[in-house]
Design a protein around this motif. Sequence first.
Motif, PDB file in Angstrom:
ATOM      1  N   ALA A  80       0.838  -1.207   0.000  1.00  0.00           N
ATOM      2  CA  ALA A  80       0.000   0.000   0.000  1.00  0.00           C
ATOM      3  C   ALA A  80       0.866   1.247   0.000  1.00  0.00           C
ATOM      4  CB  ALA A  80      -0.920   0.001   1.217  1.00  0.00           C
ATOM      5  N   THR A  81       1.942   1.211   0.794  1.00  0.00           N
ATOM      6  CA  THR A  81       2.837   2.353   0.836  1.00  0.00           C
ATOM      7  C   THR A  81       3.513   2.557  -0.509  1.00  0.00           C
ATOM      8  OG1 THR A  81       3.235   2.081   3.182  1.00  0.00           O
ATOM      9  CG2 THR A  81       4.892   3.299   1.953  1.00  0.00           C
ATOM     10  N   ALA A  82       3.856   1.473  -1.176  1.00  0.00           N
ATOM     11  CA  ALA A  82       4.473   1.589  -2.494  1.00  0.00           C
ATOM     12  C   ALA A  82       3.540   2.299  -3.460  1.00  0.00           C
ATOM     13  CB  ALA A  82       4.839   0.204  -3.026  1.00  0.00           C
ATOM     14  N   VAL A  83       2.251   1.936  -3.399  1.00  0.00           N
ATOM     15  CA  VAL A  83       1.262   2.607  -4.248  1.00  0.00           C
ATOM     16  C   VAL A  83       1.200   4.082  -3.899  1.00  0.00           C
ATOM     17  CG1 VAL A  83      -1.186   2.773  -4.825  1.00  0.00           C
ATOM     18  CG2 VAL A  83      -0.115   0.525  -4.602  1.00  0.00           C
ATOM     19  N   PHE A  84       1.178   4.355  -2.587  1.00  0.00           N
ATOM     20  CA  PHE A  84       1.080   5.737  -2.105  1.00  0.00           C
ATOM     21  C   PHE A  84       2.279   6.545  -2.573  1.00  0.00           C
ATOM     22  CE2 PHE A  84       1.593   9.099   1.022  1.00  0.00           C
ATOM     23  CZ  PHE A  84       0.305   9.559   1.147  1.00  0.00           C
ATOM     24  N   GLU A  85       3.483   5.973  -2.397  1.00  0.00           N
ATOM     25  CA  GLU A  85       4.692   6.680  -2.797  1.00  0.00           C
ATOM     26  C   GLU A  85       4.675   6.956  -4.298  1.00  0.00           C
ATOM     27  OE1 GLU A  85       6.834   7.943  -0.940  1.00  0.00           O
ATOM     28  OE2 GLU A  85       6.617   6.972   0.990  1.00  0.00           O
ATOM     29  N   ARG A  86       4.158   5.991  -5.086  1.00  0.00           N
ATOM     30  CA  ARG A  86       4.109   6.202  -6.528  1.00  0.00           C
ATOM     31  C   ARG A  86       3.116   7.286  -6.891  1.00  0.00           C
ATOM     32  NH1 ARG A  86       0.663   4.403 -10.303  1.00  0.00           N
ATOM     33  NH2 ARG A  86      -0.286   2.794  -8.995  1.00  0.00           N
ATOM     34  N   ARG A  87       1.923   7.205  -6.294  1.00  0.00           N
ATOM     35  CA  ARG A  87       0.853   8.126  -6.665  1.00  0.00           C
ATOM     36  C   ARG A  87       1.113   9.542  -6.176  1.00  0.00           C
ATOM     37  NH1 ARG A  87      -4.028   5.077  -7.546  1.00  0.00           N
ATOM     38  NH2 ARG A  87      -3.453   3.783  -9.320  1.00  0.00           N
ATOM     39  N   PHE A  88       1.759   9.665  -5.032  1.00  0.00           N
ATOM     40  CA  PHE A  88       1.884  10.974  -4.419  1.00  0.00           C
ATOM     41  C   PHE A  88       3.309  11.500  -4.421  1.00  0.00           C
ATOM     42  CE2 PHE A  88      -2.028   9.216  -2.992  1.00  0.00           C
ATOM     43  CZ  PHE A  88      -2.892  10.282  -3.023  1.00  0.00           C
ATOM     44  N   THR A 882      -9.750   1.421  -0.851  1.00  0.00           N
ATOM     45  CA  THR A 882      -8.692   1.416  -1.865  1.00  0.00           C
ATOM     46  C   THR A 882      -7.348   1.265  -1.177  1.00  0.00           C
ATOM     47  OG1 THR A 882      -8.313   3.814  -1.853  1.00  0.00           O
ATOM     48  CG2 THR A 882     -10.050   2.987  -3.328  1.00  0.00           C
ATOM     49  N   GLU A 883      -6.349   0.882  -1.952  1.00  0.00           N
ATOM     50  CA  GLU A 883      -4.990   0.757  -1.427  1.00  0.00           C
ATOM     51  C   GLU A 883      -4.458   2.107  -0.948  1.00  0.00           C
ATOM     52  OE1 GLU A 883      -3.122  -1.858  -0.952  1.00  0.00           O
ATOM     53  OE2 GLU A 883      -4.361  -3.418  -1.870  1.00  0.00           O
ATOM     54  N   VAL A 884      -4.843   3.175  -1.648  1.00  0.00           N
ATOM     55  CA  VAL A 884      -4.350   4.497  -1.267  1.00  0.00           C
ATOM     56  C   VAL A 884      -4.916   4.906   0.086  1.00  0.00           C
ATOM     57  CG1 VAL A 884      -4.373   6.932  -1.886  1.00  0.00           C
ATOM     58  CG2 VAL A 884      -3.943   5.212  -3.631  1.00  0.00           C
ATOM     59  N   GLU A 885      -6.179   4.596   0.355  1.00  0.00           N
ATOM     60  CA  GLU A 885      -6.750   4.902   1.664  1.00  0.00           C
ATOM     61  C   GLU A 885      -6.018   4.143   2.753  1.00  0.00           C
ATOM     62  OE1 GLU A 885     -11.372   5.999   0.494  1.00  0.00           O
ATOM     63  OE2 GLU A 885     -10.929   4.065   1.416  1.00  0.00           O
TER      64      GLU A 885
END
Length: 905
Positions: A80-88, A882-885
Amino acid sequence: MPPLTSALLSRSTTGSSTRVSAAAAAAISRPAADAAPSSSPPPSRPIPRPRPSPASPFASGLAGRLFSGHRATARSASSATAVFERRFASAATRNTYDEILTGLGRPGGGEEFGKYYSLPALSDPRIDRLPYSIRILLESAIRNCDDFQVTGKDVEKILDWENSAPKQVEIPFKPARVLLQDFTGVPAVVDLACLRDAVSKLGSDPNKINPLVPVDLVIDHSVQVDVARSQNAVQANMELEFHRNKERFGFLKWGSSAFRNMLVVPPGSGIVHQVNLEYLARVVFNNGGILYPDSVVGTDSHTTMIDGLGVAGWGVGGIEAEAAMLGQPMSMVLPGVVGFKLSGKLRNGVTATDLVLTVTQMLRKHGVVGKFVEFYGQGMSELSLADRATIANMSPEYGATMGFFPVDAKTLDYLKLTGRSDDTVAMVESYLRANKMFVDHNQVEAERVYSSYLELNLEEVEPCLSGPKRPHDRVTLKNMKSDWHSCLDNNVGFKGFAVPKESQGKVAEFSFHGTPAKIKHGDVVIAAITSCTNTSNPNVMLGAALVAKKACELGLEVKPWIKTSLAPGSGVVKKYLDKSGLQKYLDQLGFHIVGYGCTTCIGNSGELDESVSAAISENDIVAAAVLSGNRNFEGRVHPLTRANYLASPPLVVAYALAGTVNIDFEKEPIGISKDGKEVYFRDIWPSTEEIAEVVKTSVLPDMFKSTYEAITKGNPMWNELSVSTRTLYPWDPSSTYIRLVNKFLKGEVGPKTIHVPSGEKLAVFDAAMKYKNEGHDTIILAGAEYGSGSSRDWAAKGPMLQGVKAVIAKSFERIHRSNLAGMGIIPLCFKAGEDADTLGLTGHERYTIHLPTNVSDIKPGQDVTVTTDTGKSFACTLRFDTEVELAYYDHGGILPYVTRKIAEQ
């Protein structure tokens, strides 16, 4: 179950669960608890904050949590953090799709308008099958594709919408701008100010904190109908508005100059959605020579009104809006799209309000929650832009994320009418035609694919109302009287009041300013032409004025104890009512203009006369309100109007004249004329042709130009506000405000709670700090629709600051659930058929919420076991959707993460 209970929680030493110690300290506010949407808070509140320090406590809270997370040791392994780091991530790279960047020439030649990312240049046959609303998401993803925040895989998901949407895939979306109103927008601006404080505390430059996309804030929700039926009503109500809201207004005025990229429209200018429609909307942006579709997210659910103009927009929580303001993409599930085909033409005497109430009922029945609705068909060309906006406005009432009308020739005509330049209109048309986003009803269109389909022949729409308690409970006008009697008979519920037969004819006599008066069940005590739904529509507004004219000419009057009011959506309305010569007839019936803003529909209806209030209360009368609004939940319009009906502005005037909803307009007279004859509804109802003629001669482009040329200049009261010019806001430590109902106090209202286990009665803030000092965190046990109301983001920020770590509810209001996730609070749902009462929970227990040690092992929607120290155990559903949440939660919320990133730059 009763509104809410809360319980305390302390961190488990095992690392795999969360321990809850006894009791309840979190703030319990009614807007976060009601099972049905509640009335908005009063406009008199100052900027809410927990008490104690001159520096912003929210900023202090952020600074203290900047580097906190769910499990610091597990973060590196978290998908989830990987997604967050990518998106943000703040890094930028070359756009993957720069090869399709194409120049757009002007129709007459010369310098091109600019460049745009060309969808046709993709040469992908799937594009022609996409709904227009999805094409806007596609263009945004292509334009922002940097392989960090938005990737090529995201673009492919949208391109393959037909196959990927049913799978509920997640996509990022970057809206072009953000729209705020004052009630829900103030918290967002407060957070920007607090982020400046936090960044300053971290030793960085607070001037880095500014909106990165255009932000428009319209102050429109603070006016209240204290004075009505008076030529002085506008001035008197505005004076009271400024008196109550001086602190809030001063703060917003500071923000208008302190922050770049932010426009603040002063009080008295109009309703945010109508100002958006008539002035703020771009339809197509030209940003540094790059052209792209206008899109917007707003902190008001009726932001969807702009969809009628072909601008994709919908309401979000304050936290989501703040992330968008700071340039971060929104994470959303790629929606299904319901295709709604319109055919035919509205019959004579049928209004846009009748149409929207019909559409609302149809879509509610169909089920459109979380979906886009896109309108198409030849019937679209028969609807004015204002009619479309009326339908789009009520998307929240039929449950859709958006009710979208693609741009066509009617849209272009409206842009010209409202004062947009010829060059702007030419650019809009050229761009949208070139990028396959324009509807030409004279051409055969490629067939688009929708998730599901509905169809309505406009000729089948009948005059109607909706009520008495929900916007989708439509009642045809001809059946209104019989439906009213059924409501009196029925058990208490959405369509029932359970009034005994022997009491239904009860008459309550009273004295109104020395004049004998009487009131019965169903009598109208509030008649209001209000709300963004209709006051954008010249057809229904001038239609109401024509009803008033015909009634006055026949000598009809409105009973003096009925509170009548007219709250236009913009200053343009007054200009065309004056131009038509019809305002004087509305005034004669008591429909004087009371202010320019959102009033009765959100509960800012003001007090009834004391004699009327006493007659209703002492005799248990089911009194009625008739309003041209979009929400009519019991208790929202006014505590004493248990029956509330939504109706077109002309019908509001008609029911005010009748004085009751207990009437059959086809068979019973509406009143007696000055020459003693019975007057029927048909005698005062204007024809469609009559209305069209008045609209044609009275609604002129110069009215829009002159109104909006002066809109940012404010008014004397706004201009006299003296505010700081400092970069950081000078917080007032004496400013506090809390509205609360805590179950532990057995219904007592006030900012108090019980500290457990001591049993000490404390202020909520003091109790929260005591629990924090003791090392205890808190959870909340809640009922259905937790978070419903207008202050959803405050209802998430407050508990976060007070140490709340989880909410277990029967269900969540959509936006508030995402707000909780954005604050790093765990949203959990009881299983179907279960709640705190059925499980025997009192809130005095110690709870363990069994979450995996590693965030990477937590999945959206998984089951979570909760146990208590009393031996109870039950399963809940984890509502990170969602993964980002989930990543928000891992970082302690979106704002701490963004602040940290900015401070590191």
